[in-house]
Design an enzyme around this catalytic site. Structure first.
Site, PDB file in Angstrom:
ATOM      1  N   ASP A   8       8.396   0.060  -0.121  1.00 54.34           N
ATOM      2  CA  ASP A   8       7.017  -0.539  -0.002  1.00 54.34           C
ATOM      3  C   ASP A   8       7.401  -1.544  -0.984  1.00 54.34           C
ATOM      4  O   ASP A   8       7.110  -0.409  -2.043  1.00 54.34           O
ATOM      5  CB  ASP A   8       5.902   0.083   0.560  1.00 54.34           C
ATOM      6  CG  ASP A   8       4.955  -0.573   1.035  1.00 54.34           C
ATOM      7  OD1 ASP A   8       4.963  -1.686   1.435  1.00 54.34           O
ATOM      8  OD2 ASP A   8       3.672   0.049   0.818  1.00 54.34           O
ATOM      9  N   GLU A  59       8.614 -11.129   0.701  1.00 61.75           N
ATOM     10  CA  GLU A  59       7.261 -11.750   1.008  1.00 61.75           C
ATOM     11  C   GLU A  59       7.263 -13.209   0.736  1.00 61.75           C
ATOM     12  O   GLU A  59       7.985 -13.507  -0.146  1.00 61.75           O
ATOM     13  CB  GLU A  59       7.070 -10.380   0.056  1.00 61.75           C
ATOM     14  CG  GLU A  59       4.791 -11.310   0.397  1.00 61.75           C
ATOM     15  CD  GLU A  59       4.383 -10.519  -0.025  1.00 61.75           C
ATOM     16  OE1 GLU A  59       3.915  -8.601   0.317  1.00 61.75           O
ATOM     17  OE2 GLU A  59       3.080 -10.369  -0.614  1.00 61.75           O
ATOM     18  N   GLY A  74      -6.017  -2.203  -0.054  1.00 62.22           N
ATOM     19  CA  GLY A  74      -6.996  -1.579  -0.265  1.00 62.22           C
ATOM     20  C   GLY A  74      -8.735  -1.444   0.609  1.00 62.22           C
ATOM     21  O   GLY A  74      -8.107  -1.798   1.341  1.00 62.22           O
ATOM     22  N   GLY A  96      -1.384  -5.006   4.797  1.00 63.93           N
ATOM     23  CA  GLY A  96      -3.057  -4.978   3.784  1.00 63.93           C
ATOM     24  C   GLY A  96      -3.715  -4.818   5.403  1.00 63.93           C
ATOM     25  O   GLY A  96      -4.651  -5.886   5.722  1.00 63.93           O
ATOM     26  N   ASN A 122       1.106  -3.240   8.713  1.00 60.58           N
ATOM     27  CA  ASN A 122       1.473  -1.655   7.108  1.00 60.58           C
ATOM     28  C   ASN A 122       0.061  -0.993   7.260  1.00 60.58           C
ATOM     29  O   ASN A 122      -1.806  -1.882   7.111  1.00 60.58           O
ATOM     30  CB  ASN A 122       1.539  -2.600   5.977  1.00 60.58           C
ATOM     31  CG  ASN A 122       3.043  -2.951   5.592  1.00 60.58           C
ATOM     32  OD1 ASN A 122       4.149  -2.770   6.301  1.00 60.58           O
ATOM     33  ND2 ASN A 122       3.421  -3.146   5.011  1.00 60.58           N
ATOM     34  N   ASP A 127      -1.788   1.668   4.604  1.00 65.04           N
ATOM     35  CA  ASP A 127      -2.365   2.753   4.096  1.00 65.04           C
ATOM     36  C   ASP A 127      -3.699   3.334   3.877  1.00 65.04           C
ATOM     37  O   ASP A 127      -3.798   4.501   4.206  1.00 65.04           O
ATOM     38  CB  ASP A 127      -1.761   2.532   2.369  1.00 65.04           C
ATOM     39  CG  ASP A 127      -1.207   3.503   1.824  1.00 65.04           C
ATOM     40  OD1 ASP A 127      -1.516   4.649   2.063  1.00 65.04           O
ATOM     41  OD2 ASP A 127      -0.900   3.096   0.369  1.00 65.04           O
ATOM     42  N   SER A 128      -4.789   2.200   3.487  1.00 62.91           N
ATOM     43  CA  SER A 128      -5.622   2.925   2.974  1.00 62.91           C
ATOM     44  C   SER A 128      -6.813   3.504   4.064  1.00 62.91           C
ATOM     45  O   SER A 128      -7.342   4.694   3.821  1.00 62.91           O
ATOM     46  CB  SER A 128      -6.749   1.342   2.382  1.00 62.91           C
ATOM     47  OG  SER A 128      -6.203   0.443   1.550  1.00 62.91           O
TER      48      SER A 128
HETATM   49  P1  13P Z   1      -3.500  -1.567   2.920  1.00 64.63           P
HETATM   50  O1  13P Z   1      -4.443  -1.418   2.069  1.00 64.63           O
HETATM   51  O2  13P Z   1      -4.037  -2.366   3.515  1.00 64.63           O
HETATM   52  O3  13P Z   1      -3.726  -0.159   4.144  1.00 64.63           O
HETATM   53  O4  13P Z   1      -2.515  -2.131   3.453  1.00 64.63           O
HETATM   54  C1  13P Z   1      -1.389  -1.655   3.084  1.00 64.63           C
HETATM   55  C2  13P Z   1       0.337  -2.465   2.615  1.00 64.63           C
HETATM   56  O5  13P Z   1       0.161  -3.342   3.010  1.00 64.63           O
HETATM   57  C3  13P Z   1       0.777  -1.769   2.324  1.00 64.63           C
HETATM   58  O6  13P Z   1       2.402  -1.854   1.575  1.00 64.63           O
HETATM   59  O1  G3H Z   2       0.754  -1.684  -0.570  1.00 61.96           O
HETATM   60  C1  G3H Z   2       0.194  -0.719  -0.744  1.00 61.96           C
HETATM   61  C2  G3H Z   2       0.077   0.201  -1.027  1.00 61.96           C
HETATM   62  O2  G3H Z   2      -0.643   0.662  -0.101  1.00 61.96           O
HETATM   63  C3  G3H Z   2       0.475   1.734  -1.862  1.00 61.96           C
HETATM   64  O3  G3H Z   2      -0.098   1.759  -2.462  1.00 61.96           O
HETATM   65  O4  G3H Z   2       0.703   1.430  -4.785  1.00 61.96           O
HETATM   66  O5  G3H Z   2      -0.135   3.197  -4.506  1.00 61.96           O
HETATM   67  O6  G3H Z   2       1.178   3.806  -3.630  1.00 61.96           O
HETATM   68  P1  G3H Z   2       0.514   2.144  -3.806  1.00 61.96           P
HETATM   69 ZN    ZN Z   3       1.841  -4.364   1.440  1.00 60.97          ZN
END
Ligand code: 13P
Ligand code: G3H
Ligand code: ZN
Length: 318
Positions: free
Chosen positions: A83, A135, A182, A215, A257, A259-260
């Protein structure tokens, strides 16, 4: 019994009007929560590691954890993805160590430089059977140590996409249509609205080509509430409305994607356990609650947002 690339996943997702979830992994419990959910729902899955995750856990551990999941669920289509790869060397390191997909994120560079850097990664990756995401446009928010303010973010210009894809030979393209990284994506009191007009124009110019949405956490308020009720302080955390993510998943967006949301689930489980029972000091006692919340969140995404449940049995057996 090996990891797959995203090629067939994306083809089927595009045709079937759903998207594949790309979930960030940082430790064993997160890998377990995601893959248990995907296995139960028969959903292909992308596990992705950022530069920060690779530094935190050590990339070798992450690769082995993913291989462990594959050992447990040999029929589950899993792609291991880098990523936000910051440079050629990081992409090369991942390609050489078993990743099946890499992102080269040169979106902060000028257009021609982005093409140059991306092309170099594509050349190396394709020679090794690995696919590449790049991107165009810049998302606001924080990733690793890079913090892009809302003012410095920019939507993808649809007029750029054909030249970029043709010149680089990239396999999928992340675009900026109003999401951000985030847990604070929109100002309170404003109406979150993604720019579907840009997505439509990109799709018109790149028919059949897989688009990626970064995001894309929805910041579920039930987990924000648990965190805040148990000593946390997340004020005005707002994500992308799920109906807009569903709309994106039905379109050319093949990878979403997240993560948050997993971070919120893990934190909610841990905080809740500590407050409920301050005598807990066995990490298994609190990590298993976080892992369960990660699993619950991923299950919900697969069934109610991405629509990828039941899709893994439609992919060719490895
Ligand atoms: P979020 O912060 O919205 O979860 O996005 C994660 C992301 O884009 C990882 O590449
Ligand atoms: O796009 C960002 C992802 O949430 C990964 O976050 O770089 O803090 O691991 P990080
Ligand atoms: Zn991202």
């Amino acid at each position: 019994m090996s990891l797959v690339t995203t090629t067939e996943m994306f083809k089927k997702a595009y045709e079937g009007g759903y998207a594949i979830g790309a979930f960030n992994i940082n430790n064993m419990e997160i890998v377990q929560g995601i893959t248990e959910a995907a296995h139960e729902l028969d959903s292909p899955i992308i596990l992705q590691a950022s530069k920060g995750a690779r530094a935190y856990a050590n990339s070798i551990y992450l690769v082995k954890l993913v291989e462990g999941a594959l050992g447990l669920y040999p029929d589950l289509p899993i792609a291991l993805h880098l990523d936000h790869g910051p440079d050629f060397e990081t992409c090369k390191d991942c390609i050489d160590s078993g990743f099946t997909s890499v992102m080269i994120d040169a979106s902060g560079e000028a257009f021609e430089k982005n093409i140059e850097i991306t092309s170099k990664v594509v050349e190396y990756a394709h020679a090794h059977g690995v696919v590449v995401e790049a991107e165009l446009g810049t998302l606001a928010g924080v990733e690793d140590d890079v913090n892009v303010s809302a003012e410095d973010s920019s939507y993808t210009n649809p007029e750029d996409v054909e030249e970029f894809v043709n010149k680089t030979g990239v396999d999928s393209l992340a675009i900026a249509i109003g999401t951000s990284h985030g847990a604070y994506k929109f100002k309170p009191g404003t109406k979150p609205q993604l720019r579907f007009d840009i997505l439509e124009e990109v799709t018109r110019r790149l028919p059949g080509f897989p688009i990626v949405l970064h995001g894309a956490s929805s910041v579920p308020q039930e987990y924000v509430k648990i965190i805040n009720a148990n000593g946390g302080a997340l004020q005005d955390a707002i994500g992308v409305p799920e109906d807009q993510l569903r709309q994106a998943a039905r379109s050319a967006v093949c990878k979403i994607n997240i993560d948050s949301d997993l971070r919120l689930g893990m934190t909610a489980g841990i905080r809740q356990t500590f407050i409920k029972d301050p005598s807990v000091f066995d990490p298994r006692g609190y990590l298993k609650v976080g892992r369960q919340y990660v699993k619950d969140i991923v299950s919900h995404k697969i069934k109610d947002v991405l629509g990828s449940n039941g899709a893994s049995s439609q992919l060719e057996k490895r």
